[in-house]
Enzyme design. Structure first.
Site, mmCIF file in Angstrom:
data_model
loop_
_atom_site.group_PDB
_atom_site.id
_atom_site.type_symbol
_atom_site.label_atom_id
_atom_site.label_comp_id
_atom_site.label_asym_id
_atom_site.label_seq_id
_atom_site.Cartn_x
_atom_site.Cartn_y
_atom_site.Cartn_z
ATOM 1 N N GLY A 17 -39.855 6.535 -11.891
ATOM 2 C CA GLY A 17 -39.377 7.760 -12.517
ATOM 3 C C GLY A 17 -39.459 7.715 -14.028
ATOM 4 N N TYR A 45 -24.336 12.200 -5.599
ATOM 5 C CA TYR A 45 -24.791 11.339 -6.687
ATOM 6 C C TYR A 45 -23.894 10.105 -6.843
ATOM 7 C CZ TYR A 45 -26.427 10.136 -11.416
ATOM 8 O OH TYR A 45 -26.938 9.493 -12.519
ATOM 9 N N ALA A 66 -21.920 8.740 -4.610
ATOM 10 C CA ALA A 66 -22.069 7.862 -3.451
ATOM 11 C C ALA A 66 -23.354 7.045 -3.551
ATOM 12 C CB ALA A 66 -22.062 8.685 -2.158
ATOM 13 N N ALA A 67 -24.440 7.702 -3.981
ATOM 14 C CA ALA A 67 -25.709 6.993 -4.121
ATOM 15 C C ALA A 67 -25.619 5.908 -5.182
ATOM 16 C CB ALA A 67 -26.825 7.983 -4.470
ATOM 17 N N LYS A 68 -25.017 6.215 -6.324
ATOM 18 C CA LYS A 68 -24.937 5.240 -7.410
ATOM 19 C C LYS A 68 -23.970 4.109 -7.081
ATOM 20 C CE LYS A 68 -27.968 7.090 -10.127
ATOM 21 N NZ LYS A 68 -29.247 6.401 -10.400
ATOM 22 N N SER A 113 -24.650 4.405 -12.446
ATOM 23 C CA SER A 113 -24.024 5.493 -13.211
ATOM 24 C C SER A 113 -22.521 5.297 -13.288
ATOM 25 C CB SER A 113 -24.302 6.847 -12.555
ATOM 26 O OG SER A 113 -23.603 7.884 -13.228
ATOM 27 N N ASN A 137 -43.705 8.889 -4.581
ATOM 28 C CA ASN A 137 -42.352 9.387 -4.353
ATOM 29 C C ASN A 137 -41.522 8.213 -3.837
ATOM 30 O OD1 ASN A 137 -39.990 10.522 -3.437
ATOM 31 N ND2 ASN A 137 -40.971 12.153 -2.261
ATOM 32 N N VAL A 138 -40.522 7.785 -4.596
ATOM 33 C CA VAL A 138 -39.783 6.578 -4.229
ATOM 34 C C VAL A 138 -38.992 6.737 -2.937
ATOM 35 C CG1 VAL A 138 -39.654 5.735 -6.600
ATOM 36 C CG2 VAL A 138 -37.788 7.166 -5.674
ATOM 37 N N SER A 172 -41.807 9.154 -16.129
ATOM 38 C CA SER A 172 -42.656 10.151 -16.781
ATOM 39 C C SER A 172 -41.927 10.908 -17.876
ATOM 40 C CB SER A 172 -43.195 11.144 -15.750
ATOM 41 O OG SER A 172 -42.132 11.842 -15.118
#
Length: 252
Positions: free
Chosen positions: A16, A160, A162-164, A147, A70-71, A18
Site C-alpha cells: 500500500g 478498523y 478490531a483489525a488493528k 493504530s 491486492n493484499v 502508492s
C-alpha cells in the site's frame, strides 16, 4: 555523536505504498539506501505507484519496482513475493502498511464494510507475512502498521479497531515464531497523523484533536516513517514483539 542508518544492502517491500504514509515509508527506506518494492492494489493507484517508482528511480537507477497486488487476495500476494524472489533474490524488510477505512457505527455498518476492512487491514498482514517469510532472509525485519484505534476504540471504527488490534496480537505471535531465524517482528501504531484524509476534517475538529495530544499538534507522515526505518535498522536489534505508539502522547 551522530547515528546513521544505512540500509544499502537491504531489499524492502512496502504494501500500500502508492500514496500517503506508505509512500512516505517507501521514500524513507529508499533514502536510507534500500531497494524498495512499491506495492499497490491496481486501478487508479497504479498511476500513483508509477509516480513514486519514477521518483525513486530518478534518484538511484535500478533501486525500485512497482508491483500490483491486492493484499486481501492470497494468490496475488503469493505471486508478488515470487516475482520479488525471481527479480531481486528475496527480501530483508517487509512493511505491512496497506489499509482501508469504512467507518460507520455498528448498527449502520454493513457486513461488506466489516469484511472488507478485516480482509485488507488484518488479512493483508497475514498474507504478507505468510508468503513473505519464505523469501525473507534470516536476520530480516517485519514492521506492520497498527493504530492507536486498537487501544482507544474510536466511535464508528469497530471494524478498523478490531483489525488493528489483530495486527498487534499477530505481531507478538510472529515475534515468537520467527525468533529462530533472528527475524524481528514489530508494529508501529500511529496516532492522529496529518494526511490528505485528515485535510478533509474541519479546522475546529482538527484543533480539538490537537488539544487531545500532549505535544499539541497532529503527527506528520515522516514521523511515522522514521519510526519504521528505525525498527528495520540495526539500531533496533533488540526490539522484538513491540507495538511502538507514535502518537505525540495522545491523552484521549
Amino acid at each position: 555523536m551522530s547515528l546513521t542508518i544505512d540500509l544499502s544492502d537491504r531489499t524492502a517491500l512496502v504494501t500500500g505504498s502508492s500514496q500517503g504514509i506508505g509512500a512516505t515509508i517507501a521514500r524513507a527506506l529508499h533514502r536510507a539506501g534500500a531497494r524498495v518494492v512499491v506495492n499497490h492494489p491496481g486501478g487508479p493507484a497504479s498511476r500513483d505507484a508509477d509516480s513514486v517508482r519514477d521518483e525513486l528511480e530518478s534518484a538511484r537507477a535500478g533501486s525500485t519496482m512497482a508491483i500490483e497486488a491486492n493484499v486481501a487476495d492470497p494468490s496475488a500476494v503469493e505471486a508478488m513475493m515470487r516475482r520479488v524472489a525471481d527479480d531481486w533474490g528475496g527480501l530483508d524488510i517487509l512493511v505491512n502498511n496497506a489499509g482501508i477505512l469504512r467507518d460507520r457505527s455498528i448498527l449502520k455498518m454493513t457486513p461488506e464494510e466489516w469484511r472488507s476492512v478485516l480482509d485488507v487491514d488484518l488479512g493483508g498482514v497475514f498474507f504478507g507475512c505468510k508468503y513473505g517469510l519464505p523469501i525473507l532472509r534470516d536476520g530480516g525485519a517485519i514492521v506492520s502498521i497498527g493504530s492507536l484505534a486498537a487501544r482507544m476504540g474510536f466511535h464508528g471504527q469497530s471494524n478498523y479497531a478490531a483489525a488493528k488490534a489483530g495486527v498487534h496480537a499477530l505481531t507478538r505471535v510472529l515475534a515468537r515464531e520467527c525468533s529462530r531465524r533472528s527475524i524481528r517482528v514489530n508494529a508501529v501504531a500511529p496516532g492522529v497523523i496529518d494526511t490528505p484524509m485528515m485535510a478533509q476534517v474541519s479546522e475546529p475538529a482538527r484543533a480539538e484533536l490537537a488539544r487531545s495530544i500532549a505535544l499539541g499538534r497532529l503527527g506528520r507522515p515522516e514521523e511515522v516513517a522514521q519510526a519504521v526505518v528505525f525498527l528495520c535498522s540495526p539500531l533496533a536489534s533488540y526490539i522484538n514483539g513491540c507495538v511502538l505508539e507514535v502518537d505525540g502522547g495522545y491523552l484521549g
